[in-house]
Design a protein around this motif. Structure first.
Motif, mmCIF file in Angstrom:
data_model
loop_
_atom_site.group_PDB
_atom_site.id
_atom_site.type_symbol
_atom_site.label_atom_id
_atom_site.label_comp_id
_atom_site.label_asym_id
_atom_site.label_seq_id
_atom_site.Cartn_x
_atom_site.Cartn_y
_atom_site.Cartn_z
ATOM 1 N N GLN A 50 0.751 -1.101 0.569
ATOM 2 C CA GLN A 50 -0.094 -0.173 0.126
ATOM 3 C C GLN A 50 0.754 0.771 -0.080
ATOM 4 O OE1 GLN A 50 -3.399 0.063 3.443
ATOM 5 N NE2 GLN A 50 -4.583 -1.191 2.100
ATOM 6 N N ALA A 51 2.087 1.435 1.229
ATOM 7 C CA ALA A 51 2.746 2.557 0.692
ATOM 8 C C ALA A 51 3.605 2.667 -0.277
ATOM 9 C CB ALA A 51 3.971 2.337 2.134
ATOM 10 N N VAL A 52 3.479 1.686 -1.453
ATOM 11 C CA VAL A 52 3.991 2.185 -2.587
ATOM 12 C C VAL A 52 3.056 2.204 -4.071
ATOM 13 C CG1 VAL A 52 6.285 1.206 -2.167
ATOM 14 C CG2 VAL A 52 4.711 -0.371 -3.193
ATOM 15 N N GLY A 53 2.356 2.427 -3.426
ATOM 16 C CA GLY A 53 1.335 2.903 -4.565
ATOM 17 C C GLY A 53 -0.218 1.450 -5.176
ATOM 18 N N VAL A 54 0.306 0.411 -4.491
ATOM 19 C CA VAL A 54 -0.512 -0.864 -4.790
ATOM 20 C C VAL A 54 -2.563 -0.279 -3.644
ATOM 21 C CG1 VAL A 54 -1.559 -3.463 -4.197
ATOM 22 C CG2 VAL A 54 0.815 -2.382 -5.293
ATOM 23 N N ASP A 55 -3.672 -0.266 -4.315
ATOM 24 C CA ASP A 55 -4.766 -0.099 -3.715
ATOM 25 C C ASP A 55 -5.310 -1.160 -3.200
ATOM 26 O OD1 ASP A 55 -5.419 -0.918 -6.799
ATOM 27 O OD2 ASP A 55 -6.641 0.884 -7.198
ATOM 28 N N PHE A 56 -5.419 -2.337 -3.781
ATOM 29 C CA PHE A 56 -5.888 -3.457 -3.641
ATOM 30 C C PHE A 56 -7.511 -3.464 -3.374
ATOM 31 C CE2 PHE A 56 -2.100 -3.721 -0.442
ATOM 32 C CZ PHE A 56 -1.950 -5.616 -1.054
ATOM 33 N N GLU A 57 -7.674 -2.678 -4.507
ATOM 34 C CA GLU A 57 -8.773 -2.795 -5.324
ATOM 35 C C GLU A 57 -9.720 -3.896 -5.924
ATOM 36 O OE1 GLU A 57 -12.310 0.389 -7.933
ATOM 37 O OE2 GLU A 57 -10.701 1.214 -6.801
ATOM 38 N N VAL A 58 -10.842 -4.400 -5.605
ATOM 39 C CA VAL A 58 -11.043 -5.509 -6.658
ATOM 40 C C VAL A 58 -12.473 -4.700 -7.170
ATOM 41 C CG1 VAL A 58 -11.944 -8.264 -6.783
ATOM 42 C CG2 VAL A 58 -10.454 -7.083 -4.575
ATOM 43 N N PRO A 59 -12.070 -5.174 -8.719
ATOM 44 C CA PRO A 59 -13.718 -4.707 -8.907
ATOM 45 C C PRO A 59 -14.481 -5.267 -9.372
ATOM 46 C CG PRO A 59 -11.001 -5.243 -10.684
ATOM 47 C CD PRO A 59 -11.199 -5.962 -9.617
ATOM 48 N N VAL A 60 -14.903 -6.821 -8.685
ATOM 49 C CA VAL A 60 -16.145 -6.942 -8.359
ATOM 50 C C VAL A 60 -16.613 -6.006 -6.896
ATOM 51 C CG1 VAL A 60 -17.339 -9.264 -7.644
ATOM 52 C CG2 VAL A 60 -15.249 -9.236 -9.547
ATOM 53 N N GLY A 61 -17.687 -5.641 -6.773
ATOM 54 C CA GLY A 61 -17.761 -4.763 -5.870
ATOM 55 C C GLY A 61 -17.149 -3.347 -6.053
ATOM 56 N N GLY A 62 -16.259 -3.264 -6.581
ATOM 57 C CA GLY A 62 -15.404 -1.969 -6.805
ATOM 58 C C GLY A 62 -15.144 -2.082 -4.838
ATOM 59 N N SER A 110 -4.931 -21.882 -4.532
ATOM 60 C CA SER A 110 -5.181 -20.348 -3.811
ATOM 61 C C SER A 110 -4.691 -18.768 -4.809
ATOM 62 C CB SER A 110 -4.479 -20.061 -2.457
ATOM 63 O OG SER A 110 -3.203 -20.016 -2.539
ATOM 64 N N LEU A 111 -4.155 -19.228 -5.453
ATOM 65 C CA LEU A 111 -3.249 -18.614 -7.228
ATOM 66 C C LEU A 111 -4.272 -17.949 -7.873
ATOM 67 C CD1 LEU A 111 0.075 -19.751 -7.219
ATOM 68 C CD2 LEU A 111 -0.819 -17.299 -5.334
ATOM 69 N N ALA A 112 -5.077 -18.712 -7.910
ATOM 70 C CA ALA A 112 -6.409 -18.590 -8.885
ATOM 71 C C ALA A 112 -7.279 -17.369 -8.476
ATOM 72 C CB ALA A 112 -7.460 -19.557 -9.383
ATOM 73 N N PRO A 113 -7.889 -17.442 -7.592
ATOM 74 C CA PRO A 113 -8.876 -16.125 -7.441
ATOM 75 C C PRO A 113 -7.894 -14.545 -7.670
ATOM 76 C CG PRO A 113 -9.308 -17.437 -5.450
ATOM 77 C CD PRO A 113 -8.200 -17.840 -6.541
ATOM 78 N N PRO A 114 -6.421 -14.159 -7.119
ATOM 79 C CA PRO A 114 -6.195 -12.963 -7.498
ATOM 80 C C PRO A 114 -5.883 -12.932 -9.008
ATOM 81 C CG PRO A 114 -4.840 -13.912 -5.697
ATOM 82 C CD PRO A 114 -6.025 -14.777 -6.114
ATOM 83 N N LEU A 115 -5.791 -13.964 -10.238
ATOM 84 C CA LEU A 115 -5.827 -14.346 -11.296
ATOM 85 C C LEU A 115 -6.755 -13.358 -11.947
ATOM 86 C CD1 LEU A 115 -2.887 -16.559 -11.619
ATOM 87 C CD2 LEU A 115 -2.126 -15.109 -12.422
ATOM 88 N N LEU A 116 -8.687 -14.381 -11.743
ATOM 89 C CA LEU A 116 -9.401 -13.873 -12.093
ATOM 90 C C LEU A 116 -10.657 -13.298 -11.202
ATOM 91 C CD1 LEU A 116 -10.279 -17.687 -11.819
ATOM 92 C CD2 LEU A 116 -9.418 -16.281 -13.408
ATOM 93 N N SER A 117 -9.505 -12.237 -10.570
ATOM 94 C CA SER A 117 -10.149 -11.274 -10.197
ATOM 95 C C SER A 117 -10.467 -10.050 -10.851
ATOM 96 C CB SER A 117 -9.245 -10.584 -8.537
ATOM 97 O OG SER A 117 -8.252 -9.547 -8.900
ATOM 98 N N GLY A 118 -9.742 -9.832 -12.181
ATOM 99 C CA GLY A 118 -10.283 -8.051 -12.506
ATOM 100 C C GLY A 118 -9.010 -7.123 -12.181
ATOM 101 N N ALA A 119 -8.207 -8.048 -11.397
ATOM 102 C CA ALA A 119 -7.535 -5.957 -10.401
ATOM 103 C C ALA A 119 -6.688 -5.866 -11.385
ATOM 104 C CB ALA A 119 -7.513 -6.808 -9.382
ATOM 105 N N ASN A 120 -6.357 -4.328 -10.593
ATOM 106 C CA ASN A 120 -4.667 -3.802 -12.402
ATOM 107 C C ASN A 120 -3.597 -4.886 -11.874
ATOM 108 O OD1 ASN A 120 -3.398 -2.615 -9.644
ATOM 109 N ND2 ASN A 120 -5.626 -1.227 -9.747
ATOM 110 N N THR A 121 -2.587 -5.052 -12.573
ATOM 111 C CA THR A 121 -1.925 -5.157 -12.547
ATOM 112 C C THR A 121 -1.267 -5.502 -10.721
ATOM 113 O OG1 THR A 121 -1.995 -5.211 -14.815
ATOM 114 C CG2 THR A 121 0.288 -5.683 -13.610
#
Length: 151
Positions: A50-62, A110-121
């Motif tokens: 977060q300190a380096v700018g990752v927002d952890f926003e997941v598009p599903v539900g925003g 467990s690595l599948a959900p982040p890859l399928l989340s549609g979040a930014n890179t």
């Protein structure tokens, strides 16, 4: 009081059940300490991201994943790992080996959900890394604990 039978074997309070309970307590104690370490490491890594700018926003539900959420989820799934390790200690002839295979497989899944989340890179990459942080704490610790309790 212990007594010795004709074969020279000492019979007393130290039975197989007591030994199993002792091994289980040791495994669970080690597991809970590792769980706390995994929770702290994952939360610190998420805070750094977060300190380096990752927002952890997941598009599903925003929604944005809150920092304490990382600790809670890490704690929950680490306890699941302890339960799996305890079951394998009880019912497997090779608990450490089976635990490593099981835990690595579950970590890969467990690595599948982040890859399928549609979040930014950045978020996806951070989430993938945050799945690996507790795995690097929990898997070796529990496997080592299982080995010392079965050797």
């Amino acid at each position: 009081m212990n007594s010795m039978n004709d074969n020279g074997v000492v019979a007393g309070p130290a039975s197989g059940r007591t030994s199993h309970a002792h091994r289980l307590r040791g495994l669970v104690g080690t597991g809970f300490i590792a769980t706390l370490a995994a929770m702290v490491a994952t939360t610190l890594a998420a805070a750094l991201a977060q300190a380096v700018g990752v927002d952890f926003e997941v598009p599903v539900g925003g929604e944005t994943i809150p920092l304490p959420g990382f600790a809670v989820v890490t704690g929950f799934f680490s306890v699941v790992g302890i339960v799996i390790a305890a079951a394998l200690l009880r019912w497997s002839a090779r608990p450490a080996e089976r635990f490593v295979w099981t835990a690595v497989s579950l970590t890969a899944i467990s690595l599948a959900p982040p890859l399928l989340s549609g979040a930014n890179t950045a978020t996806t990459t951070a989430l993938l890394g945050l799945h690996l942080v507790p795995a690097t704490v929990m898997i070796p610790t529990l496997a080592r604990s299982l080995r010392t309790r079965t050797d």
